[in-house]
Write a protein that holds these residues in place. Structure first.
Motif, PDB file in Angstrom:
ATOM      1  N   SER A   4      28.168 -21.674 -89.052  1.00 10.58           N
ATOM      2  CA  SER A   4      28.541 -20.807 -87.836  1.00 10.58           C
ATOM      3  C   SER A   4      29.618 -19.725 -88.302  1.00 10.58           C
ATOM      4  N   GLY A   5      30.653 -19.628 -87.816  1.00 14.40           N
ATOM      5  CA  GLY A   5      31.444 -18.334 -87.807  1.00 14.40           C
ATOM      6  C   GLY A   5      32.598 -18.420 -88.985  1.00 14.40           C
ATOM      7  N   CYS A   6      32.747 -19.577 -89.413  1.00 17.87           N
ATOM      8  CA  CYS A   6      33.854 -19.699 -90.317  1.00 17.87           C
ATOM      9  C   CYS A   6      33.348 -20.019 -91.773  1.00 17.87           C
ATOM     10  N   VAL A   7      32.709 -18.816 -92.305  1.00 15.45           N
ATOM     11  CA  VAL A   7      32.115 -19.251 -93.661  1.00 15.45           C
ATOM     12  C   VAL A   7      33.182 -19.170 -94.616  1.00 15.45           C
ATOM     13  N   PRO A   8      34.045 -18.575 -94.700  1.00 14.22           N
ATOM     14  CA  PRO A   8      35.086 -18.766 -95.838  1.00 14.22           C
ATOM     15  C   PRO A   8      35.651 -20.043 -96.135  1.00 14.22           C
ATOM     16  N   LEU A   9      35.925 -20.823 -94.716  1.00 12.44           N
ATOM     17  CA  LEU A   9      36.588 -22.168 -94.848  1.00 12.44           C
ATOM     18  C   LEU A   9      35.320 -23.158 -95.187  1.00 12.44           C
ATOM     19  N   PHE A  10      34.289 -22.822 -94.901  1.00 15.27           N
ATOM     20  CA  PHE A  10      33.245 -23.740 -95.226  1.00 15.27           C
ATOM     21  C   PHE A  10      32.796 -23.806 -96.770  1.00 15.27           C
ATOM     22  N   ILE A  11      32.882 -22.673 -97.303  1.00 17.66           N
ATOM     23  CA  ILE A  11      32.902 -22.451 -98.676  1.00 17.66           C
ATOM     24  C   ILE A  11      33.837 -23.003 -99.556  1.00 17.66           C
ATOM     25  N   LEU A  12      35.107 -22.853 -99.027  1.00 18.69           N
ATOM     26  CA  LEU A  12      36.350 -23.180 -99.727  1.00 18.69           C
ATOM     27  C   LEU A  12      36.193 -24.822 -99.702  1.00 18.69           C
ATOM     28  N   ALA A  13      35.895 -25.374 -98.494  1.00 15.99           N
ATOM     29  CA  ALA A  13      35.965 -26.820 -98.357  1.00 15.99           C
ATOM     30  C   ALA A  13      34.606 -27.629 -99.406  1.00 15.99           C
ATOM     31  N   VAL A  14      33.562 -26.843 -99.494  1.00 18.15           N
ATOM     32  CA  VAL A  14      32.697 -27.210-100.385  1.00 18.15           C
ATOM     33  C   VAL A  14      32.972 -27.190-101.714  1.00 18.15           C
ATOM     34  N   LEU A  57      40.480 -28.812 -94.963  1.00 19.47           N
ATOM     35  CA  LEU A  57      39.851 -27.407 -94.829  1.00 19.47           C
ATOM     36  C   LEU A  57      38.644 -27.848 -93.981  1.00 19.47           C
ATOM     37  N   TRP A  58      37.838 -29.026 -94.145  1.00 19.56           N
ATOM     38  CA  TRP A  58      37.011 -29.329 -93.057  1.00 19.56           C
ATOM     39  C   TRP A  58      37.375 -29.459 -91.713  1.00 19.56           C
ATOM     40  N   LEU A  59      38.639 -29.975 -91.443  1.00 21.09           N
ATOM     41  CA  LEU A  59      38.990 -30.034 -90.185  1.00 21.09           C
ATOM     42  C   LEU A  59      39.376 -28.737 -89.535  1.00 21.09           C
ATOM     43  N   MET A  60      39.807 -27.676 -90.360  1.00 24.18           N
ATOM     44  CA  MET A  60      39.926 -26.422 -89.976  1.00 24.18           C
ATOM     45  C   MET A  60      38.672 -25.680 -89.661  1.00 24.18           C
ATOM     46  N   TRP A  61      37.896 -25.813 -90.345  1.00 19.50           N
ATOM     47  CA  TRP A  61      36.176 -25.402 -90.268  1.00 19.50           C
ATOM     48  C   TRP A  61      35.722 -25.863 -88.761  1.00 19.50           C
ATOM     49  N   TYR A  62      35.988 -27.124 -88.494  1.00 18.10           N
ATOM     50  CA  TYR A  62      35.397 -27.821 -87.481  1.00 18.10           C
ATOM     51  C   TYR A  62      36.263 -27.368 -86.260  1.00 18.10           C
ATOM     52  N   VAL A  63      37.383 -27.252 -86.252  1.00 18.50           N
ATOM     53  CA  VAL A  63      38.171 -26.690 -85.240  1.00 18.50           C
ATOM     54  C   VAL A  63      37.678 -25.257 -84.884  1.00 18.50           C
ATOM     55  N   GLY A  64      37.636 -24.333 -86.027  1.00 21.43           N
ATOM     56  CA  GLY A  64      37.357 -22.941 -85.840  1.00 21.43           C
ATOM     57  C   GLY A  64      35.799 -22.847 -85.357  1.00 21.43           C
ATOM     58  N   ASN A  65      35.139 -23.801 -85.346  1.00 25.57           N
ATOM     59  CA  ASN A  65      33.778 -23.709 -84.611  1.00 25.57           C
ATOM     60  C   ASN A  65      33.681 -24.136 -83.346  1.00 25.57           C
ATOM     61  N   VAL A  66      34.689 -24.783 -82.757  1.00 25.59           N
ATOM     62  CA  VAL A  66      34.662 -25.443 -81.222  1.00 25.59           C
ATOM     63  C   VAL A  66      34.606 -24.239 -80.308  1.00 25.59           C
ATOM     64  N   GLN A  67      33.953 -24.404 -79.471  1.00 25.07           N
ATOM     65  CA  GLN A  67      33.727 -23.206 -78.408  1.00 25.07           C
ATOM     66  C   GLN A  67      34.435 -23.643 -77.361  1.00 25.07           C
ATOM     67  N   VAL A  68      35.387 -22.700 -76.615  1.00 28.47           N
ATOM     68  CA  VAL A  68      36.205 -23.088 -75.427  1.00 28.47           C
ATOM     69  C   VAL A  68      35.269 -22.639 -74.298  1.00 28.47           C
ATOM     70  N   SER A  69      35.379 -23.650 -73.416  1.00 27.92           N
ATOM     71  CA  SER A  69      34.647 -23.335 -72.107  1.00 27.92           C
ATOM     72  C   SER A  69      35.423 -23.410 -70.987  1.00 27.92           C
ATOM     73  N   GLU A  70      35.212 -22.635 -70.081  1.00 30.45           N
ATOM     74  CA  GLU A  70      36.188 -22.533 -68.854  1.00 30.45           C
ATOM     75  C   GLU A  70      35.574 -23.696 -67.834  1.00 30.45           C
TER      76      GLU A  70
END
Length: 102
Positions: A4-14, A57-70
């Protein structure tokens, strides 16, 4: 796309996962002796710490991909300040993709 949108965190975690596991396995299976001292323990602990940091890093990647809904799940829409602030921050931090299913 699963990253999704947090590619740098994903790559760093891997990278942290791979590096941590390599150091861990070298420490376990290699016979590292310099001047009669065994240095495998250092690599085992270092690999374990790097792998542990990758969890953050995986936790930050996951939290960065959570969509906030109204929608709060009850059919009502809340326009609270927290929801609007979280949405604004999320939209600013996420790159905008016009064809994204998000």
């Amino acid at each position: 796309v699963f990253w999704s949108g947090c590619v740098p965190l994903f790559i760093l975690a891997v990278v942290f996962d791979v590096l941590g596991l390599i150091l861990l396995f070298i420490g376990i299976f290699a016979n590292l002796r310099i001047d009669g001292r065994f240095y495998g323990d250092f690599l085992i602990y270092t690999g374990a710490l790097i792998t542990f940091f990758s969890l953050g890093l995986w936790l930050m990647w996951y939290v960065g991909n959570v969509q906030v809904s109204e929608d709060d799940g009850c059919g009502k829409q809340r326009n609270s300040v927290v929801v609007m602030l979280a949405r604004k921050i999320s939209e600013r931090l996420s790159p905008s993709f016009p064809n994204s299913p998000l």
